[in-house]
Structure formats: structure tokens, C-alpha cells
Design an enzyme around this catalytic site. Structure first.
Site, mmCIF file in Angstrom:
data_model
loop_
_atom_site.group_PDB
_atom_site.id
_atom_site.type_symbol
_atom_site.label_atom_id
_atom_site.label_comp_id
_atom_site.label_asym_id
_atom_site.label_seq_id
_atom_site.Cartn_x
_atom_site.Cartn_y
_atom_site.Cartn_z
ATOM 1 C CB ALA A 46 -54.970 13.933 -53.918
ATOM 2 C CB CYS A 128 -50.895 10.496 -59.623
ATOM 3 S SG CYS A 128 -50.744 10.324 -57.826
ATOM 4 C CE LYS A 167 -51.872 18.198 -63.913
ATOM 5 N NZ LYS A 167 -50.586 17.699 -63.421
ATOM 6 C CG ASP A 230 -41.673 25.359 -61.194
ATOM 7 O OD1 ASP A 230 -42.141 24.740 -60.228
ATOM 8 O OD2 ASP A 230 -40.557 25.121 -61.692
#
Length: 344
Positions: A46, A128, A167, A230
Site C-alpha cells: 500500500a 495485512c 497471501k 527479508d
């Protein structure tokens, strides 16, 4: 079989095993019926992965572009701000459009409503961590309710012809690590692929991503698994692939201010060679291209204000750039940006 240098050691494949990872031009990743040129995916972020930035990442070799998440309810209520979030450039595909919400009916019906848009894959956000999303029972909060997850995915997969992906995170918190359970549910519902971020919701983006949970998900399902968390260097991309055996790599915060990372990783995984980091002149050129594209699609006033954070990301680590980042908070026009960059 070549040796490949990772962060701290040289990885030497056993003579009986395959290379840990390479960009095989003959064998391309399939997500449903969508074929990707390579296995590097731009994560949905976002306020970051808008149309201008996606185009820059595409130029650098991203195999799949993920858009900013869009509220299914916002589409339902015809929110005007959503129109810009749904824009897709002809040069972008394949593109993944991500919806978030918690109502199976609204999510599936809005997916069907927008299916004619030129996106290739529909993704459902269950990762999220932002409070205003989680407090509505959306995003990563869905991982606390496997039954609702099944209802959402079942209805959405049946509602549209395009591939549906999801996701997720490792879990909601350390007491509820259920990525494997959710992945199995997703597969049973007909989901075409699953992306796993190796952090819990409670971690947000702190600490170290747990790549072992990605490995566990990969071993538990037969659909493509996308590793996320990462990946900031070519070496870390190789390490994730080696440790998890995931089918694709999803790049997120590592590409903020660094769209070159796609090209760097592609080259490293394919040849073992390291591309030099961009010069200051190349960084300046990219910032101006980014800003010009943003002005074209959003208007100068909005674009330059949004470019302030991008300037900070692009110039991080450049000697004597701290003052430029501070002054960028006051820029209002493209000319202001050009003037600031003349000091870089």
C-alpha cells in the site's frame, strides 16, 4: 555444476542434486493458466506499488507485478478513490490485483464485477497487519478464522475464471502459527498459488522472517508457494530458495527505492555474477523518471508529495544525502525536485 557465493559462505550443490535455483527460460512458472517470464514477484505494498513504480519494476525484470490492495467494500460502494488503484497500463501484464475484505459474498461478487479489467490473477489479502484493517476482521485477522477463509476462497474461486491466489502470514501471533493449515484449506478450495510472509501479524515487519514456515508450507501443498520476507539482496534470494524450495520469490521492502534489485537477482541466480549497484547519476535519473511518471498519472501536486518518501528510499546510504532528504519534505513541484537533485 557451479558454486555460488552466499552472504557468509559458498554453497556447493551436491553432484546428485539440481542447482538450487536458476532462471530457466524453458520452464516458466505457471499460476493457473498464467505463465510468468521468471519467478520474481513484486509484492503488493500500500502506498508503494502504484502504477508508476510497477512500470519501473517491470523494466527491471519483475516476472509478476502485484498492485496495491483494494477494498472489496470500496468497489461495492463505488468509492471514487478506488478508480485510480484499479488502473493498469498495457505494458504491465501479467498483473495481480489484490482485494481485501471479510465478507465472502461481497468479495466474490466484487471479484466477478471487476474480472473484465486487464489483470491476470486475483489475490486475496490475508496478511495485512495494519490495525484499521485487522480491527475490521480483514487482512491477517482472517487467519484466526479458518472456516471463514474457506468460505471466502470457495466462493471467489467459483465466481471468476481467472486464477485466484492468497497471501498469508506465518500466523496471527506466536500462539497461533497456522500457515500450513490455511495453505491446505486454500489448496482444497482451488486456489492457484499461495504467498507466505514468514512473520506473524504481531511482528508486523520487525525481527527476522521465519523461512522455515515457508518450507513447511511448500512441503504440505502441491500448488506453487511464493516465499516472502527479508529478500533484500541477490544472496538472500538464493538463500531463501535453497532453504525453502519455494517456487517463486516475492520482493517487498527491499525494492523500495531500489527497483534494480530485480535485475540484480535475476542475473545472480542465472549466472552467479553480481551487477554493480547503481551510480548516483543512475539513481538521480531513476528518481526523475519515477516522478515524471507519477506526475503523468496522478497530477503534479499529489505525485510530488508522494515522491517525498520515495526520495528518502532512493537516497538512503548515499553520502551527504541526509540534508537532501530533509529538504525533500518541503518540495511541491517537479522543478523543486530537479533543483534538489542538482545537489546530489
Amino acid at each position: 555444476m557451479k558454486n555460488v557465493k552466499t552472504d557468509n559462505q559458498t554453497y556447493t550443490p551436491d553432484q546428485t542434486e539440481k542447482e538450487p535455483y536458476s532462471v530457466d527460460k524453458k520452464k516458466k512458472l505457471l499460476i493457473g493458466n498464467v505463465e510468468l517470464e521468471n519467478n520474481l514477484i513484486l509484492a503488493p505494498m500500500a502506498g508503494v506499488t502504484d502504477l508508476p513504480f510497477r512500470l519501473l519494476c517491470k523494466e527491471q525484470g519483475a516476472g509478476l507485478l502485484c498492485m496495491e490492495m483494494v477494498s472489496a467494500k470500496a468497489i461495492f460502494y463505488k468509492n471514487k478513490n478506488t478508480e485510480n488503484l484499479l488502473r493498469i497500463h498495457p505494458d504491465e501484464p501479467p498483473v495481480s490485483l489484490q482485494l481485501f475484505g471479510s465478507d465472502p459474498v461481497i468479495l466474490s461478487e466484487m471479484a466477478k464485477k471487476i474480472e473484465s479489467l486487464p489483470f491476470s490473477i486475483l489475490d486475496i489479502n490475508m496478511g495485512c497487519p495494519v490495525p484499521k484493517v485487522v480491527n475490521n476482521g480483514e487482512g491477517s485477522a482472517l487467519m484466526k478464522n479458518p472456516l471463514l477463509v474457506e468460505q471466502i476462497l470457495t466462493r471467489t474461486v467459483k465466481a471468476i475464471q481467472k486464477p485466484v491466489t492468497v497471501k498469508i502470514r506465518k500466523g496471527f501471533d506466536d500462539a497461533h502459527i497456522n500457515a500450513v493449515e490455511i495453505a491446505k484449506i486454500a489448496e482444497s478450495c482451488g486456489v492457484a498459488a499461495i504467498a507466505v510472509h514468514g512473520r506473524t501479524r504481531e511482528q508486523y515487519y520487525s525481527g527476522k522472517a521465519d523461512w522455515d514456515i515457508i518450507r513447511q508450507v511448500k512441503e504440505a501443498v502441491n500448488i506453487p508457494v511464493i516465499g516472502n520476507g527479508d529478500i533484500t539482496t541477490p544472496e538472500s534470494a538464493l538463500k531463501m530458495q535453497t532453504q525453502t524450495n519455494c517456487d517463486a520469490l516475492m520482493l517487498a521492502r527491499g525494492v523500495r527505492g531500489n527497483p534494480w534489485l530485480f535485475r540484480q537477482i535475476l542475473t545472480y541466480l542465472d549466472t552467479g555474477k553480481t551487477i554493480p549497484k547503481p551510480t548516483q547519476e543512475e539513481i538521480k535519473t531513476m528518481i526523475l523518471r519515477h516522478a515524471t511518471l507519477a506526475c503523468q498519472y496522478k497530477g503534479e501536486n499529489t505525485a510530488i508529495r508522494e515522491m517525498r518518501k520515495h526520495v528518502a528510499w532512493y537516497t538512503a546510504g548515499i553520502p551527504h544525502s541526509a540534508d537532501l532528504r530533509r529538504r525533500s519534505n518541503d518540495m511541491e513541484t517537479l522543478d523543486d525536485l530537479k533543483h534538489l537533485l542538482s545537489y546530489l
